[in-house]
Design a protein around this motif. Structure first.
Motif, PDB file in Angstrom:
ATOM      1  N   PRO A 103     -13.490  -7.600  10.080  1.00  0.00           N
ATOM      2  CA  PRO A 103     -12.331  -6.922  10.016  1.00  0.00           C
ATOM      3  C   PRO A 103     -11.789  -6.355   8.614  1.00  0.00           C
ATOM      4  O   PRO A 103     -11.339  -5.169   8.542  1.00  0.00           O
ATOM      5  N   PHE A 104     -12.315  -7.028   7.504  1.00  0.00           N
ATOM      6  CA  PHE A 104     -11.798  -6.676   6.284  1.00  0.00           C
ATOM      7  C   PHE A 104     -12.932  -5.586   5.804  1.00  0.00           C
ATOM      8  O   PHE A 104     -12.934  -4.845   4.939  1.00  0.00           O
ATOM      9  N   LEU A 105     -14.101  -5.299   6.692  1.00  0.00           N
ATOM     10  CA  LEU A 105     -14.919  -4.234   6.339  1.00  0.00           C
ATOM     11  C   LEU A 105     -14.831  -3.049   6.829  1.00  0.00           C
ATOM     12  O   LEU A 105     -15.591  -2.161   6.680  1.00  0.00           O
ATOM     13  N   ALA A 106     -13.981  -2.789   7.725  1.00  0.00           N
ATOM     14  CA  ALA A 106     -13.501  -1.897   8.574  1.00  0.00           C
ATOM     15  C   ALA A 106     -13.535  -0.459   7.514  1.00  0.00           C
ATOM     16  O   ALA A 106     -12.835  -0.582   6.512  1.00  0.00           O
ATOM     17  N   GLY A 107     -14.099   0.330   7.829  1.00  0.00           N
ATOM     18  CA  GLY A 107     -14.113   1.664   6.887  1.00  0.00           C
ATOM     19  C   GLY A 107     -14.910   1.769   5.636  1.00  0.00           C
ATOM     20  O   GLY A 107     -15.148   2.527   5.037  1.00  0.00           O
ATOM     21  N   THR A 108     -15.841   0.520   5.747  1.00  0.00           N
ATOM     22  CA  THR A 108     -16.790   0.563   4.636  1.00  0.00           C
ATOM     23  C   THR A 108     -18.231   0.849   5.284  1.00  0.00           C
ATOM     24  O   THR A 108     -18.366   1.034   6.481  1.00  0.00           O
ATOM     25  N   SER A 109     -19.386   0.955   4.412  1.00  0.00           N
ATOM     26  CA  SER A 109     -20.567   1.055   4.964  1.00  0.00           C
ATOM     27  C   SER A 109     -21.226  -0.175   5.949  1.00  0.00           C
ATOM     28  O   SER A 109     -22.261  -0.122   6.423  1.00  0.00           O
ATOM     29  N   PHE A 110     -20.438  -1.212   5.700  1.00  0.00           N
ATOM     30  CA  PHE A 110     -21.022  -2.477   6.544  1.00  0.00           C
ATOM     31  C   PHE A 110     -20.355  -2.814   7.414  1.00  0.00           C
ATOM     32  O   PHE A 110     -20.034  -4.208   7.995  1.00  0.00           O
ATOM     33  N   THR A 111     -19.607  -1.866   8.407  1.00  0.00           N
ATOM     34  CA  THR A 111     -18.898  -2.047   9.587  1.00  0.00           C
ATOM     35  C   THR A 111     -19.673  -2.522  10.716  1.00  0.00           C
ATOM     36  O   THR A 111     -19.149  -3.282  11.578  1.00  0.00           O
ATOM     37  N   GLU A 112     -20.887  -2.099  10.600  1.00  0.00           N
ATOM     38  CA  GLU A 112     -21.774  -2.451  11.624  1.00  0.00           C
ATOM     39  C   GLU A 112     -23.019  -3.575  11.441  1.00  0.00           C
ATOM     40  O   GLU A 112     -24.040  -3.614  11.800  1.00  0.00           O
ATOM     41  N   LEU A 113     -22.293  -4.555  10.562  1.00  0.00           N
ATOM     42  CA  LEU A 113     -23.219  -5.696  10.170  1.00  0.00           C
ATOM     43  C   LEU A 113     -23.133  -6.709  11.126  1.00  0.00           C
ATOM     44  O   LEU A 113     -21.947  -7.073  11.801  1.00  0.00           O
ATOM     45  N   LYS A 114     -24.052  -7.689  11.163  1.00  0.00           N
ATOM     46  CA  LYS A 114     -23.778  -8.999  12.081  1.00  0.00           C
ATOM     47  C   LYS A 114     -24.531 -10.018  11.056  1.00  0.00           C
ATOM     48  O   LYS A 114     -25.650  -9.771  10.734  1.00  0.00           O
ATOM     49  N   ALA A 115     -23.885 -11.253  11.290  1.00  0.00           N
ATOM     50  CA  ALA A 115     -24.694 -12.256  10.500  1.00  0.00           C
ATOM     51  C   ALA A 115     -24.557 -13.469  11.295  1.00  0.00           C
ATOM     52  O   ALA A 115     -23.789 -13.831  12.150  1.00  0.00           O
ATOM     53  N   MET A 116     -25.575 -14.319  11.077  1.00  0.00           N
ATOM     54  CA  MET A 116     -25.917 -15.456  11.679  1.00  0.00           C
ATOM     55  C   MET A 116     -26.235 -16.629  10.624  1.00  0.00           C
ATOM     56  O   MET A 116     -26.775 -16.397   9.740  1.00  0.00           O
ATOM     57  N   GLY A 117     -26.259 -17.825  11.136  1.00  0.00           N
ATOM     58  CA  GLY A 117     -26.522 -19.127  10.135  1.00  0.00           C
ATOM     59  C   GLY A 117     -25.506 -19.896   9.854  1.00  0.00           C
ATOM     60  O   GLY A 117     -24.469 -19.990  10.435  1.00  0.00           O
ATOM     61  N   HIS A 118     -25.480 -20.506   8.524  1.00  0.00           N
ATOM     62  CA  HIS A 118     -24.413 -21.296   8.195  1.00  0.00           C
ATOM     63  C   HIS A 118     -24.076 -20.984   6.705  1.00  0.00           C
ATOM     64  O   HIS A 118     -24.770 -20.366   5.852  1.00  0.00           O
ATOM     65  N   ALA A 119     -22.653 -21.266   6.248  1.00  0.00           N
ATOM     66  CA  ALA A 119     -22.182 -20.910   5.093  1.00  0.00           C
ATOM     67  C   ALA A 119     -21.522 -21.895   4.573  1.00  0.00           C
ATOM     68  O   ALA A 119     -20.780 -22.630   5.487  1.00  0.00           O
ATOM     69  N   GLY A 120     -21.008 -21.844   3.505  1.00  0.00           N
ATOM     70  CA  GLY A 120     -19.967 -23.028   2.676  1.00  0.00           C
ATOM     71  C   GLY A 120     -19.478 -22.244   1.797  1.00  0.00           C
ATOM     72  O   GLY A 120     -19.977 -21.148   1.012  1.00  0.00           O
ATOM     73  N   ILE A 121     -17.982 -22.600   1.416  1.00  0.00           N
ATOM     74  CA  ILE A 121     -17.353 -21.669   0.356  1.00  0.00           C
ATOM     75  C   ILE A 121     -16.675 -22.779  -0.328  1.00  0.00           C
ATOM     76  O   ILE A 121     -16.021 -23.433   0.219  1.00  0.00           O
ATOM     77  N   GLN A 122     -16.447 -22.363  -1.718  1.00  0.00           N
ATOM     78  CA  GLN A 122     -15.485 -22.984  -2.588  1.00  0.00           C
ATOM     79  C   GLN A 122     -14.728 -22.225  -3.410  1.00  0.00           C
ATOM     80  O   GLN A 122     -15.279 -21.277  -3.902  1.00  0.00           O
ATOM     81  N   TRP A 123     -13.416 -21.974  -3.136  1.00  0.00           N
ATOM     82  CA  TRP A 123     -12.464 -20.839  -3.885  1.00  0.00           C
ATOM     83  C   TRP A 123     -11.460 -21.972  -4.668  1.00  0.00           C
ATOM     84  O   TRP A 123     -10.790 -22.593  -4.142  1.00  0.00           O
ATOM     85  N   ARG A 124     -11.362 -21.275  -5.771  1.00  0.00           N
ATOM     86  CA  ARG A 124     -10.405 -22.106  -6.706  1.00  0.00           C
ATOM     87  C   ARG A 124      -9.527 -20.933  -7.227  1.00  0.00           C
ATOM     88  O   ARG A 124     -10.043 -19.735  -7.701  1.00  0.00           O
ATOM     89  N   TYR A 125      -8.089 -20.997  -7.005  1.00  0.00           N
ATOM     90  CA  TYR A 125      -7.065 -19.884  -7.478  1.00  0.00           C
ATOM     91  C   TYR A 125      -6.104 -20.508  -8.224  1.00  0.00           C
ATOM     92  O   TYR A 125      -5.530 -21.378  -7.882  1.00  0.00           O
ATOM     93  N   ARG A 126      -5.948 -19.886  -9.397  1.00  0.00           N
ATOM     94  CA  ARG A 126      -5.107 -20.575 -10.158  1.00  0.00           C
ATOM     95  C   ARG A 126      -4.118 -19.753 -11.015  1.00  0.00           C
ATOM     96  O   ARG A 126      -4.598 -18.667 -11.651  1.00  0.00           O
ATOM     97  N   ASN A 127      -2.860 -19.919 -11.118  1.00  0.00           N
ATOM     98  CA  ASN A 127      -1.796 -19.045 -11.678  1.00  0.00           C
ATOM     99  C   ASN A 127      -1.918 -17.658 -11.303  1.00  0.00           C
ATOM    100  O   ASN A 127      -1.912 -16.565 -11.921  1.00  0.00           O
ATOM    101  N   GLY A 128      -2.155 -17.586 -10.057  1.00  0.00           N
ATOM    102  CA  GLY A 128      -2.033 -16.133  -9.427  1.00  0.00           C
ATOM    103  C   GLY A 128      -3.330 -15.235  -9.242  1.00  0.00           C
ATOM    104  O   GLY A 128      -3.211 -14.362  -9.388  1.00  0.00           O
TER     105      GLY A 128
END
Lengths: 140, 676
Positions: B318-343
């Protein structure tokens, strides 16, 4: 005036009138890229038309379209209408860029965009929503 | 509270005792202030027999920053005694709402308070109950909700919260236990079930419908040095309903959120959270939000083994709407680690495991992608992305390992080599930056020989032989345009092909087009005609194609000229080739050859070949050898030697696609062979 897309040629004539200094110019609108974009927009117009009529989607002042009132749509449809709007805007941006390029005048893009923006609004059917120059929404 | 009132009343109340038959007492208070509660414009009126008629009006009540306005309560069975204050059939009136039957009983002897509110409407009956008991400084209460309308809860909420839930619908059942002491509220335990919840903001971009869910929450005030520090735990389950939160859309499928944390006057702290999204996976969360601005200060997200198909389609796409990647599909597994500090984001680690990515426009596909991609706001991080195989514009590419350097918004690949069909592509000095107008990147590289047979097969075009190789001096992409500086050099048909001034417009868009100049030198006609089964021709030609424009890989504009190359080499044209060229002139011309005694020759000589085509708007304007003039047409092949043959074209304008079609059928008209 039933289908705005089919009046692209008329629009180009209007474009000539909108640019007095270019009025004599032979504006090129028959490139395959423009044809492809027209075709893509024409196909999508069939889906968008109902949303224009219901007031969910409106014509913006900068030649694009936008979600005006999502409340008239079922929740499940709002995301797909968002995607439809994004695709339409992608085509519209490409169209303005391509017309300017095909005529060897990339610097026309903004003028083409604003002229189209106004013409789309002129050609809109009664009941459709559009954005006034000050950003407010009005209904034809 | 009682103590408070007792303290205030003597100081500020005015008592009016009526001297008439129906005595009444009116208490008017302009203002009550305390550290916890304040109220304005308070009026209490007692009237009727034994003062059993009570009317209470509160102009404004504020607890901390929360404000209620225009509350009214009236009762016809008001009882007031030393031990008991009660009302069995009162009416509570809130702004913009019909009166609600309400009853209360306050016993100072039992140290208890019971409040009941019950309404019956076409939507069904609903009830509210509050019971409270106290002894000494400690007290406890229980709030019971039976089919309580969310809109009604909204009415009871302070002004700001009420606005947010103004249009909300739905019902709530459950209980909330409250415990307190002399310092005020000390603990809350709630177990609420929401049913049929619907809400929306004015634009409809943040809305939910038909939501069913359960909220179990517990909060306890901590008795430490820090004033007003609360510890809380909660569990939210969402089995049904739908939410659109621009641009995301989720349906309730048993999603759960379990969390614990702390809250005080300055921050809301999420110490440990666990978000379980059905069909996607689990994520651990923690963070700090500043109050009262509700600004996210710190945040940590950690998730492993997420289902990428669900994550991509529901969260990323949904965040890719209007970009060149609107018609992508992906499968598999993913992991993510996100650290956000002081804004600001400080670290992101993205892990991909056996991922398949495909562009539905068939521009590219990648299989078996495995990567651990680290991003740091400061400094450079290095990683490898491995891809088992892929496809680029229908051309298969082999296994590749991408050594990636990440520096903030910049990506670099020093060198990368991967197989393309039976050849090899080398990419060097790739660098990409994210600018305000989008991604911009550049690289140089080269292609070692790829067999034309494999390439044409992959592209689904006419089979060709030979090899394709080249060097790429510099390719750059900015905005929507890809530009190749310098020239691409290819070796085909024993000659060279130079591709110059190449620009691809709208590369990732719906209508990409290519502009370039082509200069071919010394192409071997023997090899070339062999590829196309055109009949053998010997010789060499130079071909220049200037201002070539391709759309959808099809030419739409060019100025092309084909001439015999300079130099000494055999110049022979086979009878089959003559026949094919001459048969372009129609069956009559072909028949003429058949009838001629010259058909017994296998091949003929020629001195020069020349042909030109200017393609505009689908029409090819043709010409022949520039130095040769024919009264009725143009010379395409000038004869020479014995036996010799000259071919003259007569039609100067021809539809390009018709010409291609004729060439394919070798049935062009208006070309006649002249035998010498």
């Amino acid at each position: 005036m039933r289908n705005p897309i089919s009046h692209l040629i008329l629009l180009m004539a209007l474009l000539s009138a909108s640019f007095p200094s270019f009025a004599a110019a032979d504006i090129e609108i028959n490139t395959p890229a423009i044809a492809r974009l027209k075709q893509s927009m024409q196909q999508r117009h069939g889906q968008l038309e109902a949303y224009y009529t219901r007031g969910a989607v409106g014509l913006t002042r900068d030649g694009l379209i936008a979600m005006r009132d999502a409340n008239v749509l079922p929740l499940a449809a709002r995301q797909s209408v968002n995607a439809l709007i994004a695709s339409e805007n992608e085509d519209r941006n490409a169209l303005y860029r391509e017309i300017a390029r095909a005529n060897g005048r990339p610097e026309w893009e903004q003028d083409i965009r604003s002229t189209f923006g106004q013409r789309w609004i002129d050609l809109a059917r009664p009941g459709w929503w559009y954005q006034a120059p000050n950003g407010s929404w009005g209904r034809k | 509270m009682v103590k408070l009132l007792v303290a205030i009343l003597p100081a500020s109340l005015a008592i009016i005792l009526s001297a008439y038959a129906d005595p009444q007492i009116i208490l008017s208070l302009e203002d009550i202030h305390s550290p916890i509660l304040s109220a304005k414009a308070i009026q209490v009126r007692l009237a009727g027999p034994q003062m059993s008629l009570l009317e209470l009006e509160l102009g404004e009540v504020a607890i901390k920053e929360k404000i209620w306005r225009n509350l009214r309560f009236s009762c016809h069975t008001f009882q007031f005694s030393k031990d008991l204050i009660s009302c069995d059939d009162g009416i509570l009136r809130l702004p913009k709402s019909a009166g609600m039957p309400a009853a209360f009983r306050f016993s100072s002897r039992n140290k208890s308070l019971d409040v009941k509110i019950k309404t019956t409407a076409k939507e069904g009956s609903e009830g509210w109950g509050l019971t409270a008991r106290w002894g000494g400084p400690a007290w406890e209460g229980r709030l019971t909700l039976i089919n309580s309308q969310v809109s009604r809860i909204a009415e009871l909420l302070p002004d700001k919260e009420r606005e947010m839930l103004a249009s909300a619908k739905g019902r709530v059942n459950g209980t909330a236990r409250l415990r307190g002491d002399a310092s005020g509220l000390a603990a809350i335990e709630a177990n609420l079930i929401v049913d049929g919840l619907a809400f929306s903001d004015v634009s409809g971009l943040h809305a939910g419908e038909n939501i069913t869910g359960q909220i179990i929450a517990k909060a306890t005030r901590q008795n430490g040095e820090q004033v007003n520090l609360w510890e809380w735990r909660s569990e939210v389950t969402w089995p049904q309903g739908e939410v659109f939160w621009q641009p995301l859309y989720f349906t309730g499928q048993g999603h759960r959120f379990i969390a614990r944390g702390e809250v005080d006057e300055n921050v809301i702290r999420l110490l440990e959270g666990n978000l379980i999204l059905s069909g996607i996976g689990e994520a651990g969360l923690s963070g700090v939000m500043e109050r009262p601005t509700n600004t996210l200060h710190d945040f940590d997200l950690s998730a492993d083994n997420l289902e990428l198909s669900g994550l991509f389609s529901q969260v990323v796409k949904p965040f890719l709407a209007g970009t060149s990647f609107t018609e992508l599909k992906a499968m598999g597994h993913a992991g993510i680690q996100w650290r956000y500090r002081n804004g600001a984001s400080e670290l992101i680690n993205l892990n991909l495991s056996d991922v398949f990515v495909e562009d539905e426009r068939e521009r590219f596909a990648l299989r078996g992608v495995n990567a651990s991609i680290p991003w740091r706001s400061q400094g450079v991080s290095v990683t490898d992305v491995s891809i088992q195989s892929g496809q680029l514009l229908r051309i298969p590419i082999g296994e590749l390992r991408i050594p990636l350097e990440i520096n903030g918004q910049n990506l670099n690949i020093p060198r990368l080599t991967f197989s393309v069909l039976d050849g090899e592509f080398t990419l060097e000095n790739f660098s990409a930056s994210h600018l305000a107008q989008g991604w911009s990147w550049q690289f140089s590289g080269g292609l070692s020989p790829v067999s034309m047979q494999a390439l044409t097969k992959a592209l689904g075009s006419r089979p060709m032989h030979g090899t394709l190789s080249g060097t790429i001096p510099r390719v750059s992409y900015t905005g929507t345009t890809l530009k190749v500086d310098g020239a691409l050099l290819f070796k085909v048909f024993d000659g060279t092909v130079e591709l110059r001034n190449m620009v691809v417009l709208d590369l990732m868009g719906r209508a990409p087009s290519l502009v370039a100049d082509l200069d071919m030198r010394n192409l071997d006609l023997d090899l070339l005609t062999g590829m196309f089964s055109f009949g053998n021709m010997q010789g060499r030609i130079d071909v220049a194609v200037n201002g070539l424009e391709l759309f959808d890989w099809k030419p739409i504009k060019f100025d092309a000229s084909l001439v015999s190359s300079h130099g000494n080499y055999p110049r022979r044209i086979s009878q089959a080739a003559v026949q094919n060229i001459s048969s372009l002139g129609g069956s009559g011309a072909a028949a003429a050859i058949q009838r001629s005694f010259l058909h017994i020759f296998e091949e003929f000589g020629y001195t020069k070949i020349g042909w030109s085509c200017s393609l505009r708007n689908g029409i090819c304007q043709m010409g022949g050898i520039e130095s040769e003039h024919s009264p009725q047409g143009y010379v395409i092949v000038k004869g020479g030697g014995i036996p010799a043959i000259t071919v003259i074209g007569y039609n100067r304008n021809v539809d390009w696609w018709e010409l291609i079609s004729r060439l394919e059928r070798i049935t062009q008209k208006n070309v006649k062979p002249i035998f010498q």
